[in-house]
Design a protein around this motif. Structure first.
Motif, mmCIF file in Angstrom:
data_model
loop_
_atom_site.group_PDB
_atom_site.id
_atom_site.type_symbol
_atom_site.label_atom_id
_atom_site.label_comp_id
_atom_site.label_asym_id
_atom_site.label_seq_id
_atom_site.Cartn_x
_atom_site.Cartn_y
_atom_site.Cartn_z
ATOM 1 N N ILE A 90 26.869 17.351 -12.168
ATOM 2 C CA ILE A 90 25.953 17.477 -12.233
ATOM 3 C C ILE A 90 25.407 18.368 -10.631
ATOM 4 O O ILE A 90 25.339 19.489 -10.920
ATOM 5 N N TYR A 91 25.460 17.812 -9.598
ATOM 6 C CA TYR A 91 24.606 18.557 -8.601
ATOM 7 C C TYR A 91 25.554 19.662 -7.798
ATOM 8 O O TYR A 91 25.796 20.305 -6.930
ATOM 9 N N GLY A 92 26.946 19.454 -8.474
ATOM 10 C CA GLY A 92 27.697 19.775 -6.886
ATOM 11 C C GLY A 92 29.241 20.508 -8.006
ATOM 12 O O GLY A 92 30.262 19.767 -7.853
ATOM 13 N N PRO A 93 29.289 20.997 -8.791
ATOM 14 C CA PRO A 93 30.116 21.537 -9.640
ATOM 15 C C PRO A 93 31.450 22.476 -9.058
ATOM 16 O O PRO A 93 31.306 23.497 -8.142
ATOM 17 N N SER A 94 33.034 22.077 -9.265
ATOM 18 C CA SER A 94 33.411 22.394 -8.657
ATOM 19 C C SER A 94 34.526 22.784 -9.807
ATOM 20 O O SER A 94 35.773 24.146 -8.880
ATOM 21 N N GLN A 95 34.488 22.565 -10.431
ATOM 22 C CA GLN A 95 36.197 22.947 -11.434
ATOM 23 C C GLN A 95 35.788 24.545 -11.850
ATOM 24 O O GLN A 95 37.644 24.883 -11.559
ATOM 25 N N PRO A 96 34.857 25.343 -11.134
ATOM 26 C CA PRO A 96 34.983 26.628 -12.265
ATOM 27 C C PRO A 96 36.209 27.198 -10.829
ATOM 28 O O PRO A 96 36.768 28.075 -11.103
ATOM 29 N N SER A 145 30.955 23.288 -17.550
ATOM 30 C CA SER A 145 30.866 22.876 -16.245
ATOM 31 C C SER A 145 29.990 23.365 -15.783
ATOM 32 O O SER A 145 28.840 24.414 -16.398
ATOM 33 N N MET A 146 28.375 22.617 -14.952
ATOM 34 C CA MET A 146 27.957 23.259 -14.736
ATOM 35 C C MET A 146 27.647 24.672 -14.020
ATOM 36 O O MET A 146 26.256 25.267 -14.053
ATOM 37 N N GLY A 147 28.373 24.434 -12.984
ATOM 38 C CA GLY A 147 28.634 25.490 -12.897
ATOM 39 C C GLY A 147 28.761 26.991 -14.056
ATOM 40 O O GLY A 147 28.627 28.203 -12.869
ATOM 41 N N HIS A 148 29.147 26.970 -15.039
ATOM 42 C CA HIS A 148 29.085 27.728 -16.253
ATOM 43 C C HIS A 148 27.773 28.340 -16.653
ATOM 44 O O HIS A 148 27.509 29.560 -17.222
ATOM 45 N N LEU A 149 26.618 28.007 -16.245
ATOM 46 C CA LEU A 149 25.137 27.857 -16.852
ATOM 47 C C LEU A 149 24.406 27.937 -15.248
ATOM 48 O O LEU A 149 22.808 28.194 -16.079
ATOM 49 N N VAL A 150 25.057 28.176 -14.940
ATOM 50 C CA VAL A 150 23.479 28.442 -13.802
ATOM 51 C C VAL A 150 24.110 29.714 -12.702
ATOM 52 O O VAL A 150 25.681 29.388 -12.366
ATOM 53 N N GLN A 151 23.849 30.194 -12.462
ATOM 54 C CA GLN A 151 24.288 31.156 -11.247
ATOM 55 C C GLN A 151 24.789 30.370 -10.046
ATOM 56 O O GLN A 151 24.233 29.425 -9.349
ATOM 57 N N PRO A 152 25.182 31.363 -9.173
ATOM 58 C CA PRO A 152 26.557 30.451 -7.933
ATOM 59 C C PRO A 152 25.673 30.490 -6.698
ATOM 60 O O PRO A 152 25.131 31.179 -6.695
ATOM 61 N N GLY A 153 25.936 29.276 -6.290
ATOM 62 C CA GLY A 153 24.944 28.195 -5.249
ATOM 63 C C GLY A 153 24.049 27.703 -5.734
ATOM 64 O O GLY A 153 22.920 27.427 -4.886
ATOM 65 N N GLY A 175 17.294 12.404 -13.119
ATOM 66 C CA GLY A 175 18.166 10.852 -14.483
ATOM 67 C C GLY A 175 18.139 11.722 -14.781
ATOM 68 O O GLY A 175 19.272 12.149 -15.634
ATOM 69 N N PRO A 176 16.954 12.074 -15.988
ATOM 70 C CA PRO A 176 17.254 12.099 -18.081
ATOM 71 C C PRO A 176 17.899 13.297 -17.496
ATOM 72 O O PRO A 176 19.196 13.234 -18.985
ATOM 73 N N MET A 177 17.375 13.987 -17.144
ATOM 74 C CA MET A 177 17.961 15.477 -16.930
ATOM 75 C C MET A 177 19.174 15.910 -17.032
ATOM 76 O O MET A 177 20.485 17.056 -17.634
ATOM 77 N N ALA A 178 19.872 15.210 -16.417
ATOM 78 C CA ALA A 178 21.450 15.202 -15.763
ATOM 79 C C ALA A 178 21.859 14.670 -16.431
ATOM 80 O O ALA A 178 23.066 15.123 -16.894
ATOM 81 N N GLY A 179 21.630 13.625 -17.598
ATOM 82 C CA GLY A 179 22.194 13.251 -18.687
ATOM 83 C C GLY A 179 22.365 13.708 -20.412
ATOM 84 O O GLY A 179 23.359 13.253 -20.267
ATOM 85 N N ASN A 180 21.009 14.115 -19.857
ATOM 86 C CA ASN A 180 20.965 15.306 -21.310
ATOM 87 C C ASN A 180 22.027 16.196 -20.889
ATOM 88 O O ASN A 180 23.040 16.679 -21.748
ATOM 89 N N LEU A 183 33.621 13.164 -12.870
ATOM 90 C CA LEU A 183 32.461 12.033 -12.997
ATOM 91 C C LEU A 183 32.367 12.687 -11.233
ATOM 92 O O LEU A 183 32.841 12.947 -10.188
ATOM 93 N N PRO A 184 30.616 12.691 -10.991
ATOM 94 C CA PRO A 184 30.377 12.893 -9.508
ATOM 95 C C PRO A 184 30.581 10.947 -8.806
ATOM 96 O O PRO A 184 31.015 10.589 -9.308
ATOM 97 N N PRO A 185 30.652 11.415 -7.473
ATOM 98 C CA PRO A 185 30.643 9.927 -6.894
ATOM 99 C C PRO A 185 29.733 8.952 -6.972
ATOM 100 O O PRO A 185 28.542 9.731 -7.366
ATOM 101 N N GLY A 186 29.844 7.675 -6.422
ATOM 102 C CA GLY A 186 29.557 7.295 -6.114
ATOM 103 C C GLY A 186 28.722 6.368 -7.923
ATOM 104 O O GLY A 186 29.634 6.352 -8.802
#
Length: 309
Positions: free
Chosen positions: A100-106, A136-144, A151-156, A176-179
């Motif tokens: 969610i925080y570092g999308p790279s698949q796009p 990907s979240m990369g499709h839903l937010v502006q680049p960069g 946590g709850p928002m990321a889970g949703n 998945l994100p690392p960790g």
């Protein structure tokens, strides 16, 4: 009637025709085209009002979670190439970028700048040039744009990506994100992967973190498909000599110690890095590197198919 569609019921009341179609296996474009043809045919037969309903069988979709204990081990590159290799083998595969925080698949699958469409409060995956629909979240937010969510928002957000209109996809590869944080816990508790693939470099520190990820999946009763060793050896393009900047064989040895299958070894390779940056996954071609990813995909699919029995 389109392939994959079947007439369930058709009835008329006066000038109103009510038609129910079973459309399993058709994507939205196919369903729209079919509906238009059915409406046209019904009107040609004399119906003034045409009502078309559609149903689809629920696909038993299975999730493959690709995880690591730390970042920078090539997990996203492995996920993208694993999905593409499976698609080349004829499987219906979707890819979820759950980082969610570092999308790279796009970037990896050449879908940057694309926006998914929504239907009935669910989003449709973005098609990629490589036969793998993805979200990907990369499709839903502006680049960069920085995503500063708790946590709850990321889970949703993860739930929206996984519960999308995946059509006939039978397998979802989830990067998945690392960790071992909130997104991983949400995945284990709400979406229950069929199995997990662990990615690590041969380096001792990476293996220590990979062991933590393995324990998390074990605690969540998620079967471990096996481990992949990434960045395993570098062949000098000038002299041909092989060196091991991250060590050699560590992940394979760790898998043996923990009783896990070893799925394969991916080299530290300039061509893989260049193809990834260009949005042209190496698995889509027929190079020696593509064969490596194909071998890993075959082992993962063999494991999945064995579970059906």
């Amino acid at each position: 009637m389109a392939a994959g569609a079947r007439l369930q019921t058709a009835r008329t009341e006066g000038e109103t025709a009510s038609i129910i179609l079973e459309v399993s296996g058709l994507d939205r474009a196919g369903r729209d085209a079919l509906e238009a043809k059915v409406r046209e045919a019904a009107r040609a037969a004399g119906a003034a009002d045409v009502r078309v309903g559609m149903t689809a069988e629920r696909i038993a979709r299975r999730i493959i979670a690709v995880g690591s204990g730390k970042g920078g081990v090539g997990k996203s590159t492995l996920s993208a190439n694993l999905a593409v290799a499976m698609a080349k083998m004829g499987r219906k595969v979707g890819l979820v970028d759950a980082d969610i925080y570092g999308p790279s698949q796009p970037r990896l699958l050449a879908t940057e700048g694309r926006k998914p469409e929504a239907e009935n409060q669910k989003i449709h995956p973005v098609p990629s040039p490589w036969g793998v629909p993805m979200l990907s979240m990369g499709h839903l937010v502006q680049p960069g744009q920085a995503i500063a969510w708790r946590g709850p928002m990321a889970g949703n957000a993860l739930g929206q990506l996984i519960d999308a209109h995946w059509g006939d996809a039978e397998i979802l590869v989830v990067d998945l994100p690392p960790g071992t944080g909130d997104v991983q816990l949400t995945m284990l508790q709400k979406h229950k992967p069929a199995g997990a693939v662990i990615v690590s470099t041969p380096q001792d520190l990476a293996l220590m973190d990979a062991a933590r990820a393995i324990r998390l999946f074990e605690q969540g009763d998620v079967p471990l498909i096996g481990m992949v060793e990434n960045m395993a050896g570098y062949v000098c393009p000038h002299c041909g000599e092989t060196s091991d900047p991250f060590g050699s064989g560590g992940a394979e040895a760790a898998a043996k110690t923990m009783g896990l299958p070893f799925l394969g070894r991916v080299p530290l390779n300039l061509a893989i890095r260049q193809s990834s940056d260009a949005g042209e996954p190496m698995a889509a071609g027929d190079s020696p590197e593509a064969a490596i990813f194909a071998g890993i995909a075959q082992r993962v699919l063999a494991w999945l198919d064995a579970q059906k029995g």
